[in-house]
Write an enzyme that holds these catalytic residues in place. Structure first.
Site, short mmCIF file in Angstrom:
data_model
loop_
_atom_site.label_atom_id
_atom_site.label_comp_id
_atom_site.label_asym_id
_atom_site.label_seq_id
_atom_site.Cartn_x
_atom_site.Cartn_y
_atom_site.Cartn_z
N THR A 153 0.86 -1.17 0.00
CA THR A 153 0.00 0.00 0.00
C THR A 153 0.90 1.22 0.00
O THR A 153 1.29 1.73 1.04
CB THR A 153 -0.92 0.00 1.24
OG1 THR A 153 -1.73 -1.17 1.19
CG2 THR A 153 -1.81 1.23 1.26
N LYS A 175 -6.96 1.20 -3.64
CA LYS A 175 -6.65 0.61 -2.34
C LYS A 175 -6.73 1.67 -1.23
O LYS A 175 -7.29 1.45 -0.15
CB LYS A 175 -5.25 -0.02 -2.38
CG LYS A 175 -4.63 -0.36 -1.05
CD LYS A 175 -5.34 -1.50 -0.32
CE LYS A 175 -4.56 -1.86 0.96
NZ LYS A 175 -5.35 -2.71 1.85
N LYS A 230 -1.16 6.38 8.99
CA LYS A 230 -0.42 6.38 7.72
C LYS A 230 -1.39 6.26 6.55
O LYS A 230 -1.29 6.99 5.56
CB LYS A 230 0.57 5.20 7.69
CG LYS A 230 1.54 5.23 6.53
CD LYS A 230 2.03 3.82 6.16
CE LYS A 230 0.99 3.07 5.33
NZ LYS A 230 1.45 1.84 4.69
#
Lengths: 294, 294, 294, 294
Positions: B96, B172, B241
């Site tokens: 990711t 994503k 994050k």
């Protein structure tokens, strides 16, 4: 046994009409009352009895009401009216009303020795017709036991959420809040995907196929992805009302709801742009406008 | 046919280990490399080959990498390293990473005549072990065709999201954003329910039984309702994050994400209170603290 | 000329007492009425006349009211009361009421052929004593002309903000909104400075010495920097009321006010932590708590 | 005494040019360097010396730099460059850089035995010309003493904000944050006033005449009220940069800044609508658009 219960039913909109019909078909004597006469005739054709006035609907063992909001239910708290109710009446209020209204309603009924149960529902008119609503009920166990057979006619499942009626309303408001947040989240995420060159319908497809299945993400997700907000499943002005119910309940209990403030601002923005009667998935257009995409 | 593909695999954490093992078991020669040696030995015991260095993993037809974030993948963009790759190598980056990183990675590989596919996944280590990941893939159709049989080993379904790799990362990031919003929404709604005297676990029970089924609401909902944030499924610092990945992608494309700003502030608040290593469902405690409930 | 005007004055709190005293000293006959008798006696000692009841205060040419909020002013809209007013009475309502209340109040007075002027003020009790208030007035020019000599006794300057009284209330609400935002901004900025090791009082010193002089930044800035919120200049619960006045006026006009939502959430957080009676600069503690500094 | 100090000056934009000129006129030998040659010639005509390269400007007792942002100052941290600096050089960095950059810059200079002082300023080019800047300085007392006579030439007042240079940058970032919040607040309040039929310029007139005097509310307030955003005093893209400096500093110290997130979203919205080069008071148009007023 439940056959012996006489039922009053007030509020024959899209939801109430279907619910009252199910009670009739289950064999209960049902006295219906509605502001406009059309739905009354329809129910009478199905076997219901037309109450001559609002008080007539309270000449029953159990009164169901399925009305729009606090203001629409307010007349049912009129002391003069409540004084005319059949002794022992239990009022099952299925509307999405405010936590504060629920408290006042419970008190008003108690003042007249009447029972009060809050039983807002999750589900659309199709679920109401199918007797497949999810019912969020709160009231004393004795009252809940009494109305349980009737609720079983209306829903697939009845949740018992406490002895104080307002607890059911709080849960309903919270559940709607989760829907609102899901719509807002899909709206922003779709704008992001679009802005970088991707395809929003892929996003909805991915998540509904995996981590976020179910009707909220599937149904509203399709509207967001296709930018199609009519016909409205739930209008933006009603969505704004529901978000405000959460914010107001939060304010009364000193609970900040910052996500709700964002949603409220987005829905105000939608209304300001003339989209108040579109589905509240029109939040997707607000997110797009703010990104210069619309 | 796919048997003839030699596979490199870099990054043998909880996810990577399971994925590399599945590739071995599917009969592919797999050259593994990892920063710490333990997982390498484990994979070698299953039939993989240990690469002598990072470059050794690039002596392959297809390189998979499953690393933590932009910073961890950055060494794989080193020109000196890429110059040593087997000609025709296709790098399938399953991390990711940021949209911006994906763009730079695609360009860096193109500079060396190498292929680059972005293929981040949805799913926990258990899904990785079962070969049941949801794979979000983007890259040219030719490259996607080439790696498709390998992805089929790793996942239950591969989505093709465009020819530009960054589009998979955007999807994503957007999907994780929906998860974050769902957790934030449940956190606020649970605080509201609790503050008015109701039971948060009822709320989660109601919605997962009806309108919001699926692993996100069931899993994180249980954590929120039970106020149990350890062991962490996904740590708050990682959640922060991920929310920042969305906000950054949004900022680059001029897409305001106000719900994300609320989540970011909540996660900062959690970290400031020492909860960074708890599950990001600890947002529920932030909502409670703001309401004076904690 | 203005000497011939008989004045009624309702609401002898910290502000009203000082204002009524100034009208007495300016030579006007003043009939005062207050819920609690203490301030009435005080004003009578200064030369005012005690009205025997609320209606007595309306036996005047001009009625001033200086009350807390919509609810406190509501009795003055009672039709029975208004019917007893001296013909030609002009009611000058100096309270910070809602835009909606102002509209209803104007209509109620018009129904009885009475004049209505909205004239909320900026300034603390010390400014009221000095006759140095800033007066935000709205009403028809004829009415404003009539009460102007009296307003000149009370304030250093009278702004004329339109013929419709609610416009003055909107301006007052907007001005208070700017104060609230300034306090919220200093609260966050001070937390930031503190968290990186700096000194918040330096920040306040710097900006009040240069770009942001004036009483808001000097006064509330000192409270923020010194973390001293008592005695309260303006209590957090009143600040919350004022921010809600802005949000409500915004909602009625479809104007999202996202900064106001942040302030509202912060003030709810303060109240939830038992700080509702401290000065609304206690927003600084909310910002500190969210940063783990408190 | 200060006459003996040789000064280097890098960065001759609107601010730097005026400041360097003042140093020349105060009798200091000044070696100037700039990316584009025009301003160098201008300064030379005033008595400055042109450095042959960037390193030439570091052959001085004190180096001033007045550059745009972190990226523009980064070359001054180059180890090769710093190795060429005159021993004992003190670098006075007057740019609005990030807290993190300030920390790295201080360390880089310390590595070479050089002094580093952060001295960002408040004030426009006209204040720079008049030697009337407000200077926010941080560094060891010894270094601050050394550069103090030079700062006295540039500003009306120098604040000493601590021994660690980043503290001055934190204060500057916080001060700009207060400006941003004031603009955002006026933008929302003006939209509210306008939407209910009032006059925004009255609001600005009222508050600048009373509770919120000073250049921020007067200057930006006029832009908001008049909806005139060109010529830009400070461009929206720079405003966005400054708000991000605050958010980033906050994120590093775990300080949520929710008002800043609102401002950031508003500025992104402005940029998305093509207004990035207008004055950041164009936030007023964002507020208007969200209310359907634009």
């Amino acid at each position: 046994m439940t056959q012996e219960l006489t039922v009053g039913f007030v509020g024959l909109g899209g939801m109430g009409r279907a619910m009252a019909g199910n009670l009739v078909r289950a064999g209960h004597p049902v006295r219906v009352w509605n502001r406009s006469p059309g739905p009354v005739a329809e129910l009478v054709a199905q076997g219901a009895e037309a109450a001559s006035d609002l008080a007539g609907a309270l000449d029953a063992d159990v009164l169901f009401s399925m009305l729009a909001d606090d203001r629409a239910v307010q007349p049912l708290l009129d002391p003069t009216l409540l004084a005319q109710a059949r002794p022992g009446l239990v009022h099952v209020n299925m509307a999405t009303v405010s936590v504060d209204f629920a408290r006042r309603a419970a008190a008003a009924h108690a003042d007249h020795g009447l029972g009060y149960v809050a039983a807002p529902v999750l589900g659309r008119p199709t679920a109401a017709e199918a007797g497949a609503l999810t019912i969020l009920a709160a009231g004393t166990p004795e009252l809940l036991d009494r109305v349980d057979p009737l609720l079983a006619v209306l829903g697939r499942r009845t949740w018992r959420l406490g002895a104080e009626p307002h607890l059911a309303n709080a849960q309903k408001i919270a559940a709607n809040y989760l829907i609102a947040c899901a719509i807002g989240a899909m709206s922003e995420a779709a704008a992001l995907v679009d802005a970088v060159g991707g395809t929003p319908s892929d996003l909805i497809g991915i998540v509904t196929d995996s981590i976020l299945p179910g009707p909220v993400h599937t149904g509203y997700g399709a509207m967001v992805a296709e930018r199609r907000y009519e016909p409205a499943g739930f209008r933006a002005v009603l969505g704004l009302k529901d978000v405000n119910l959460a914010l107001t309940a939060g304010a009364e209990a000193n609970v900040p709801l910052p996500l709700g403030s964002v949603l409220r601002d987005g829905l105000l923005d939608a209304v300001a742009h003339g989209d108040g009667d579109k589905d509240w998935a029109v939040l997707a257009e607000v997110a797009r406008r703010h990104a210069g995409l619309a």
